[in-house]
Design a protein around this motif. Structure first.
Motif, PDB file in Angstrom:
ATOM      1  N   SER A   1      40.256  40.200  42.131  1.00  0.00           N
ATOM      2  CA  SER A   1      41.009  40.959  41.110  1.00  0.00           C
ATOM      3  C   SER A   1      39.965  41.954  40.789  1.00  0.00           C
ATOM      4  O   SER A   1      40.681  43.161  40.097  1.00  0.00           O
ATOM      5  N   ASP A   2      38.968  42.087  41.393  1.00  0.00           N
ATOM      6  CA  ASP A   2      37.937  43.408  41.081  1.00  0.00           C
ATOM      7  C   ASP A   2      37.706  44.251  42.190  1.00  0.00           C
ATOM      8  O   ASP A   2      36.676  44.835  42.204  1.00  0.00           O
ATOM      9  N   VAL A   3      38.536  44.121  43.184  1.00  0.00           N
ATOM     10  CA  VAL A   3      38.460  45.034  44.431  1.00  0.00           C
ATOM     11  C   VAL A   3      39.321  46.423  44.130  1.00  0.00           C
ATOM     12  O   VAL A   3      40.351  46.657  43.682  1.00  0.00           O
ATOM     13  N   ILE A   4      38.749  47.557  44.407  1.00  0.00           N
ATOM     14  CA  ILE A   4      39.492  48.959  44.441  1.00  0.00           C
ATOM     15  C   ILE A   4      39.817  49.461  45.679  1.00  0.00           C
ATOM     16  O   ILE A   4      38.938  49.376  46.695  1.00  0.00           O
ATOM     17  N   THR A   5      40.809  49.778  45.949  1.00  0.00           N
ATOM     18  CA  THR A   5      41.422  50.668  46.979  1.00  0.00           C
ATOM     19  C   THR A   5      41.336  52.032  46.981  1.00  0.00           C
ATOM     20  O   THR A   5      41.963  52.409  46.496  1.00  0.00           O
ATOM     21  N   THR A   6      40.617  52.586  48.069  1.00  0.00           N
ATOM     22  CA  THR A   6      40.506  54.103  48.193  1.00  0.00           C
ATOM     23  C   THR A   6      41.211  54.742  49.315  1.00  0.00           C
ATOM     24  O   THR A   6      41.044  55.996  49.447  1.00  0.00           O
ATOM     25  N   GLY A   7      42.034  53.977  50.050  1.00  0.00           N
ATOM     26  CA  GLY A   7      42.648  54.492  51.124  1.00  0.00           C
ATOM     27  C   GLY A   7      43.541  53.402  51.694  1.00  0.00           C
ATOM     28  O   GLY A   7      43.378  52.151  51.482  1.00  0.00           O
ATOM     29  N   PRO A   8      44.152  53.567  52.798  1.00  0.00           N
ATOM     30  CA  PRO A   8      44.849  52.658  53.686  1.00  0.00           C
ATOM     31  C   PRO A   8      43.978  51.661  54.171  1.00  0.00           C
ATOM     32  O   PRO A   8      42.874  52.114  54.987  1.00  0.00           O
TER      33      PRO A   8
END
Length: 235
Positions: free
Chosen positions: A89-96
């Motif tokens: 739950s602490d992962v950030i997406t910055t692209g596909p």
């Protein structure tokens, strides 16, 4: 990569506290992907996650607080797609990234190479791998993993004697042991460490009461299962 790959997977996210991280995780993920998401509410106060329920493609299932490993198994059991992605739950997406993570699982094995059965976004740290007797870049970090649900059935569920830690390591050790009887290197694990993801390193477990004691219990259970003694690096 075909956009249809995301339709073959469900993302499973265990949730116990850390709602600020979860909000950022989901917002960044949904900005780039449309994919089924299953939140496993691991014993939060009733209604805690309710405001997330309106997010597209998202479903919430509850369990008493039993830890990440049990939450993984609860979530995977409810998945109806061929593939599963376990995400902290602490992962950030910055692209596909989902197509890249799933693509190796779709490719048929060549006659000389084993099929890729498990993919992830990062290797375990060399220290973590050495502590369980494995060389660097042999085991994936557990904060982002993808595999076919059939693998979970074949190897057996994540071992719930490990409440929060080491169940991902144990799962990979069992996969490597099963594969080594049939194939030589390279093995069934693939790391895609250039995906546009960032991980907040233990933010999802840092708030756990008695965290050090819980970690020590899981570590002892792992070393007993695999008959390891202390920190014995692989040479």
């Amino acid at each position: 990569m075909p956009n249809s790959l995301a339709r073959q997977a469900t993302i499973v996210i265990p949730v116990y506290g850390s709602l600020d991280h979860l909000q950022k995780c989901l917002a960044s993920l949904l900005a780039w992907h449309h994919i089924p998401i299953l939140l496993v509410d691991d014993g939060n106060p009733p209604g805690t996650l309710q405001h997330f329920a309106s997010m597209p493609g998202l479903k919430i299932i509850r369990q008493p607080h039993r830890g990440i490993t049990h939450a993984w198994n609860t979530g995977i059991a409810a998945v109806r797609t061929p593939c599963v992605i376990l995400l902290n739950s602490d992962v950030i997406t910055t692209g596909p990234w989902i197509n890249q993570l799933l693509a190796p699982l779709q490719k048929p094995a060549s006659p000389s190479l084993p099929p890729i059965q498990l993919t992830g976004a990062a290797w375990q740290s060399p220290t973590a791998s050495a502590s369980v007797g494995m060389p660097a870049q042999s085991l994936l970090a557990g904060w982002c993993l993808a595999f076919r649900k059939s693998l979970w059935h074949h190897l057996g569920h994540f071992d719930e004697r490990f409440r929060h830690w080491f169940s991902d390591t144990d799962f990979q050790q069992r996969l490597l042991a099963a594969s080594s009887a049939h194939h030589s290197s390279p093995g069934p694990i693939r790391c895609l460490n250039t995906l546009p993801l960032s991980h907040a390193l233990h933010a999802s477990t840092r708030h756990l009461p008695a965290r050090s004691q819980l970690y020590a219990l899981d570590r002892t259970a792992y070393f007993q299962k695999w008959q390891l003694e202390g920190h014995r690096p692989c040479t």
